[in-house]
Scaffold this motif. Structure first.
Motif, PDB file in Angstrom:
ATOM      1  N   ASP A 143       2.105  12.936  -0.776  1.00  0.00           N
ATOM      2  CA  ASP A 143       1.786  11.726  -0.108  1.00  0.00           C
ATOM      3  C   ASP A 143       0.932  12.264   1.193  1.00  0.00           C
ATOM      4  N   ARG A 144       1.505  13.416   1.842  1.00  0.00           N
ATOM      5  CA  ARG A 144       0.731  13.895   3.057  1.00  0.00           C
ATOM      6  C   ARG A 144      -0.734  14.272   2.424  1.00  0.00           C
ATOM      7  N   LYS A 145      -0.698  14.953   1.256  1.00  0.00           N
ATOM      8  CA  LYS A 145      -2.268  15.549   0.975  1.00  0.00           C
ATOM      9  C   LYS A 145      -3.233  14.220   0.731  1.00  0.00           C
ATOM     10  N   LEU A 146      -2.500  13.129   0.029  1.00  0.00           N
ATOM     11  CA  LEU A 146      -3.442  11.870  -0.148  1.00  0.00           C
ATOM     12  C   LEU A 146      -3.852  11.569   1.268  1.00  0.00           C
ATOM     13  N   PHE A 147      -2.893  11.382   2.262  1.00  0.00           N
ATOM     14  CA  PHE A 147      -3.308  10.808   3.674  1.00  0.00           C
ATOM     15  C   PHE A 147      -4.329  11.785   4.085  1.00  0.00           C
ATOM     16  N   TYR A 148      -4.246  13.030   4.104  1.00  0.00           N
ATOM     17  CA  TYR A 148      -5.344  14.045   4.392  1.00  0.00           C
ATOM     18  C   TYR A 148      -6.486  13.742   3.842  1.00  0.00           C
ATOM     19  N   ASP A 149      -6.631  13.460   2.610  1.00  0.00           N
ATOM     20  CA  ASP A 149      -8.000  13.086   1.992  1.00  0.00           C
ATOM     21  C   ASP A 149      -8.422  11.785   2.503  1.00  0.00           C
ATOM     22  N   ALA A 173       0.685  -1.257  -0.094  1.00  0.00           N
ATOM     23  CA  ALA A 173       0.093   0.280  -0.156  1.00  0.00           C
ATOM     24  C   ALA A 173       0.717   1.314  -0.100  1.00  0.00           C
ATOM     25  N   ARG A 174       2.134   1.243   0.625  1.00  0.00           N
ATOM     26  CA  ARG A 174       2.857   2.308   0.760  1.00  0.00           C
ATOM     27  C   ARG A 174       3.333   2.728  -0.546  1.00  0.00           C
ATOM     28  N   VAL A 175       3.375   1.729  -1.636  1.00  0.00           N
ATOM     29  CA  VAL A 175       3.867   1.944  -2.965  1.00  0.00           C
ATOM     30  C   VAL A 175       2.670   2.188  -4.042  1.00  0.00           C
ATOM     31  N   ASP A 176       1.494   1.511  -3.938  1.00  0.00           N
ATOM     32  CA  ASP A 176       0.788   1.742  -4.788  1.00  0.00           C
ATOM     33  C   ASP A 176      -0.764   2.134  -4.315  1.00  0.00           C
ATOM     34  N   CYS A 177      -0.809   2.569  -3.150  1.00  0.00           N
ATOM     35  CA  CYS A 177      -2.132   3.181  -2.661  1.00  0.00           C
ATOM     36  C   CYS A 177      -2.197   4.481  -2.519  1.00  0.00           C
ATOM     37  N   PRO A 178      -3.158   5.453  -3.292  1.00  0.00           N
ATOM     38  CA  PRO A 178      -4.425   4.660  -3.846  1.00  0.00           C
ATOM     39  C   PRO A 178      -4.376   4.659  -5.287  1.00  0.00           C
ATOM     40  N   PRO A 190      -6.690   1.489  -5.570  1.00  0.00           N
ATOM     41  CA  PRO A 190      -8.068   2.238  -5.202  1.00  0.00           C
ATOM     42  C   PRO A 190      -9.044   1.430  -4.394  1.00  0.00           C
ATOM     43  N   GLU A 191      -9.027   0.363  -4.652  1.00  0.00           N
ATOM     44  CA  GLU A 191     -10.082  -0.440  -3.858  1.00  0.00           C
ATOM     45  C   GLU A 191      -9.462  -1.000  -2.625  1.00  0.00           C
ATOM     46  N   LEU A 192      -8.374  -0.788  -2.127  1.00  0.00           N
ATOM     47  CA  LEU A 192      -7.808  -1.481  -1.059  1.00  0.00           C
ATOM     48  C   LEU A 192      -8.726  -1.016   0.469  1.00  0.00           C
ATOM     49  N   ILE A 193      -8.800   0.338   0.361  1.00  0.00           N
ATOM     50  CA  ILE A 193      -9.457   0.986   1.720  1.00  0.00           C
ATOM     51  C   ILE A 193     -10.840   0.388   1.554  1.00  0.00           C
ATOM     52  N   PRO A 194     -11.635   0.842   0.441  1.00  0.00           N
ATOM     53  CA  PRO A 194     -13.243   0.286   0.583  1.00  0.00           C
ATOM     54  C   PRO A 194     -13.170  -1.103   0.863  1.00  0.00           C
ATOM     55  N   THR A 195     -12.517  -2.027   0.211  1.00  0.00           N
ATOM     56  CA  THR A 195     -12.658  -3.413   0.606  1.00  0.00           C
ATOM     57  C   THR A 195     -12.425  -3.684   2.286  1.00  0.00           C
ATOM     58  N   VAL A 209      -2.059  -0.760   7.651  1.00  0.00           N
ATOM     59  CA  VAL A 209      -2.000   0.284   6.504  1.00  0.00           C
ATOM     60  C   VAL A 209      -2.248   1.487   6.717  1.00  0.00           C
ATOM     61  N   THR A 210      -2.957   2.153   7.656  1.00  0.00           N
ATOM     62  CA  THR A 210      -3.055   3.300   8.256  1.00  0.00           C
ATOM     63  C   THR A 210      -1.747   3.839   8.626  1.00  0.00           C
ATOM     64  N   LYS A 211      -1.068   3.038   9.644  1.00  0.00           N
ATOM     65  CA  LYS A 211       0.038   3.410  10.259  1.00  0.00           C
ATOM     66  C   LYS A 211       1.137   3.763   9.136  1.00  0.00           C
ATOM     67  N   THR A 212       1.242   2.837   8.018  1.00  0.00           N
ATOM     68  CA  THR A 212       2.226   2.992   7.079  1.00  0.00           C
ATOM     69  C   THR A 212       1.974   4.145   6.111  1.00  0.00           C
ATOM     70  N   LEU A 213       0.843   4.668   6.071  1.00  0.00           N
ATOM     71  CA  LEU A 213       0.319   5.510   4.931  1.00  0.00           C
ATOM     72  C   LEU A 213       0.651   6.939   5.808  1.00  0.00           C
ATOM     73  N   SER A 214       0.563   6.938   7.082  1.00  0.00           N
ATOM     74  CA  SER A 214       0.572   8.028   7.804  1.00  0.00           C
ATOM     75  C   SER A 214       2.152   8.583   7.843  1.00  0.00           C
ATOM     76  N   SER A 215       3.104   7.549   7.762  1.00  0.00           N
ATOM     77  CA  SER A 215       4.493   7.606   8.147  1.00  0.00           C
ATOM     78  C   SER A 215       5.017   8.333   6.747  1.00  0.00           C
ATOM     79  N   LYS A 216       4.347   8.629   5.884  1.00  0.00           N
ATOM     80  CA  LYS A 216       4.766   9.153   4.339  1.00  0.00           C
ATOM     81  C   LYS A 216       5.047  10.630   4.743  1.00  0.00           C
ATOM     82  N   ARG A 217       6.307  11.191   4.125  1.00  0.00           N
ATOM     83  CA  ARG A 217       6.280  12.701   4.273  1.00  0.00           C
ATOM     84  C   ARG A 217       6.541  13.589   3.481  1.00  0.00           C
ATOM     85  N   LEU A 218       6.200  13.015   2.148  1.00  0.00           N
ATOM     86  CA  LEU A 218       6.683  14.058   1.055  1.00  0.00           C
ATOM     87  C   LEU A 218       5.243  14.544   0.894  1.00  0.00           C
ATOM     88  N   ALA A 219       5.163  15.983   0.402  1.00  0.00           N
ATOM     89  CA  ALA A 219       4.179  16.724   0.197  1.00  0.00           C
ATOM     90  C   ALA A 219       2.973  16.222  -0.357  1.00  0.00           C
TER      91      ALA A 219
END
Length: 610
Positions: free
Chosen positions: A86-92, A37-42, A46-51, A74-84
């Motif tokens: 990626d941050r925007k995607l996590f905020y969404d 997920a860190r590489v490919d989501c979303p 895109p179907e990972l979180i809805p599933t 998944v949430t823990k890993t995505l929250s650790s990404k720091r590029l702008a």
């Protein structure tokens, strides 16, 4: 690399079902999904979180738990990404799933509390596990999912709910015995609640402002009043103290010296803090810290009696010490005293005055209180500079206490020598030092006092002339102690004191080092598995070589192989020994009367080093 078709197949397979029965394997699968997920989501997935959201709603216990476990990783890993981007995607993502995650957490929490009330232990453990996982997801979303979380009603609603839930869980812990399987998981959940608050305060100090009052009321009430009796446990107290400390110390809440330069948010937070920390509140916190939390426990006294070395090592920074209550209480005391010293100095001085004079040897509680108050005065030495005449106190009270030989007075002897070590570089007349050295000489037979004594010798205004009359006897006693003690850490402390002495007296050490020079090769051999002890030996050798000057050539049969090993990058110990080894090599060269073939041979280490 894997082809896109193969990646698509693998991604679909990973989330096709959540029914792995073995816990450890289920965790590995969840971590694997999170890494993909860190590489490919979303974008590619895109179907990972809805599933995952659909899967945590199912009634099947196993599938629901495994999906929730994956949701957390998944949430823990995505929250650790720091590029702008990626941050925007996590905020969404956070905005889209926050409401659902809150309702999921509330559902599992309510279910658990109902099951505890009805006595259904097995079901309660299952619900508690789900409560903890959904709380972990909420922690990541709350702390990392919003730029200005205080504008989000649901986020602030959740944070206010944390206090109510914490109270419910703490009350719940009254009815669950320590040996109950649910107890450990319950305590972990309580700690997770405190982590939510601590992390949020750390990441969003201004968004935390509406929670300052409630956080302080909650933490102070459970830690410093009767409200917490019978329900709080050590790790929870540590977390509450950390919360108070972070609010007290937070730079975001400290106005500039020029008030006009401060932001309105800073002034608002400072106003709330000031309104809370009134004189009665600060006085109660100070008194409780000293007279309750600073007291040596029965367990510590027993350990000291049975294993003096082990006790000393533990108290000065053993692994469990780092996470225990005592250092946490001391740090909180220092921070609060620093922030509010004008209010608290008279309170502490009053406690000191009440303890003047001799203490009844039969009254163990009075001895422990005195130890605690002296500890506080040592910790607050810099703040009390203008309020305490330490020289008079030393002459009229402390010196006499060092000379009390009764075994029950040992805590006070140890505390007084430590206290002097704290004050000696703050405020201590040089003409009192000979009297102090005389007292130290009489204490050097005690293994558990050597650490405190080392602080006294680490003295900015050390006078070699004043110390020389005591040099021979002190050095002899320290050497005897070095041979007697068995623990690696204690040997390191004794070596540190010996190094201090050698460093301070330079050439005058020559008549007394014969025994140490003979013993060090044996100690080096014995410490083959203890690289930190070998570092201490290297430091001692550095000071020895400087003290012996050209006579250090007599040490070469031992000294040169030690330098050779310490500076050889092909030898594993060099990771620990290299820095001290290089310094020893340098001082050996500086003090060598001529360049010998043996000295030159070490130079073969230089090319790999460079």
């Amino acid at each position: 690399a894997l082809s896109e078709e193969e990646k698509t197949t693998l991604r679909a397979g990973l989330i096709s079902n959540f029914n792995e029965p073995v816990n450890q394997i289920a965790t590995q699968i969840s971590v694997l999904i999170a890494k993909v997920a860190r590489v490919d989501c979303p974008r590619q997935w895109p179907e990972l979180i809805p599933t995952l959201i659909e899967s945590v709603k199912v009634q099947d216990d196993l599938r629901q738990h495994r999906a929730l476990l994956t949701f957390y990783h998944v949430t823990k890993t995505l929250s650790s990404k720091r590029l702008a981007a990626d941050r925007k995607l996590f905020y969404d993502l956070a905005l889209g799933i926050y409401s659902f995650t809150c309702s999921l957490w509330n559902h599992h929490t309510d279910t658990f509390l109902q099951q505890v009330c009805t006595g259904n232990e097995a079901a309660a453990i299952n619900s508690l596990e789900r409560t903890l996982l959904s709380l972990k997801v909420l922690r990541k979303l709350t702390v990392h999912g919003f730029v200005e979380p205080h504008w989000n009603v649901e986020v602030m609603g959740f944070l206010h709910a944390v206090f109510e839930r914490l109270k419910q869980f703490l009350e719940c812990s009254r009815s669950i015995r320590a040996e109950n399987a649910c107890r450990d998981r319950l305590e972990k959940t309580i700690i997770m609640f405190t982590k939510v608050l601590l992390d949020f305060l750390d990441q969003h100090p201004f968004s935390f402002t509406p929670l300052i009052q409630r956080s302080l009321e909650f933490a102070v009430s459970y830690v410093f009043t009767e409200a917490g009796e019978g329900i709080v446990f050590e790790r929870f107290i540590v977390q509450c103290m950390n919360l108070i400390k972070m609010i007290v110390k937070n730079y975001a809440y400290k106005p500039s010296k020029n008030i006009e330069d401060s932001s309105p948010e800073t002034l608002e937070a400072h106003k709330i803090k000031t309104a809370f920390f009134t004189y009665p509140t600060l006085m109660e916190i100070c008194r409780r810290l000293v007279s309750h939390y600073f007291l040596l426990t029965e367990e510590e006294l027993t350990m000291w009696e049975e294993d003096p070395e082990g006790f000393t090592v533990e108290e000065t920074g053993g692994d469990s010490w780092k996470y225990s209550l005592r250092p946490c209480t001391e740090v909180l005391f220092i921070d609060i005293f620093h922030e509010y010293n004008q209010i608290l100095s008279p309170v502490l001085l009053e406690m000191v005055h009440s303890l003047q004079g001799s203490t009844n040897m039969e009254d163990s509680s009075a001895i422990l209180i005195k130890d605690a108050v002296y500890n506080a005065v040592g910790l607050a030495a810099y703040e009390l500079f203008d309020s305490v005449d330490f020289d008079q106190w030393f002459k009229n009270q402390l010196l006499a206490e060092l000379q009390v030989s009764h075994n029950r007075y040992k805590p006070i002897r140890r505390r007084v020598i430590w206290l002097i070590g704290q004050w000696i570089s703050v405020k201590f007349k040089s003409d009192l030092r000979p009297v102090l050295y005389e007292a130290i000489r009489n204490l050097l037979q005690d293994q558990d006092l050597v650490v405190s004594i080392s602080n006294v010798l680490d003295d900015f205004e050390f006078s070699t002339d004043q110390f020389l009359p005591y040099l021979e006897s002190m050095f002899t006693l320290l050497f005897q102690l070095l041979q007697e003690v068995t623990q690696c850490d204690t040997k390191m402390h004794v070596l540190h004191v010996l190094s201090c002495v050698i460093e301070r007296v330079h050439m005058q050490i020559r008549p007394y080092v014969g025994c140490l020079v003979q013993y060090l090769p044996l100690l080096w051999k014995q410490s083959e598995e203890h690289n930190m002890l070998r570092c201490a030996i290297l430091t001692t050798l550095i000071h020895l070589v400087q003290g012996l000057g050209a006579d250090s050539k007599n040490l070469y049969p031992f000294l040169l192989p030690v330098i050779q090993l310490s500076t050889d990058v092909s030898q594993p110990p060099h990771v620990y020994l290299l820095e001290d080894g290089l310094e020893l090599w340098l001082v050996t060269l500086e003090n060598s009367p001529c360049l010998t073939p043996e000295l030159l041979r070490i130079f073969q280490n230089m090319s790999p080093l460079l």
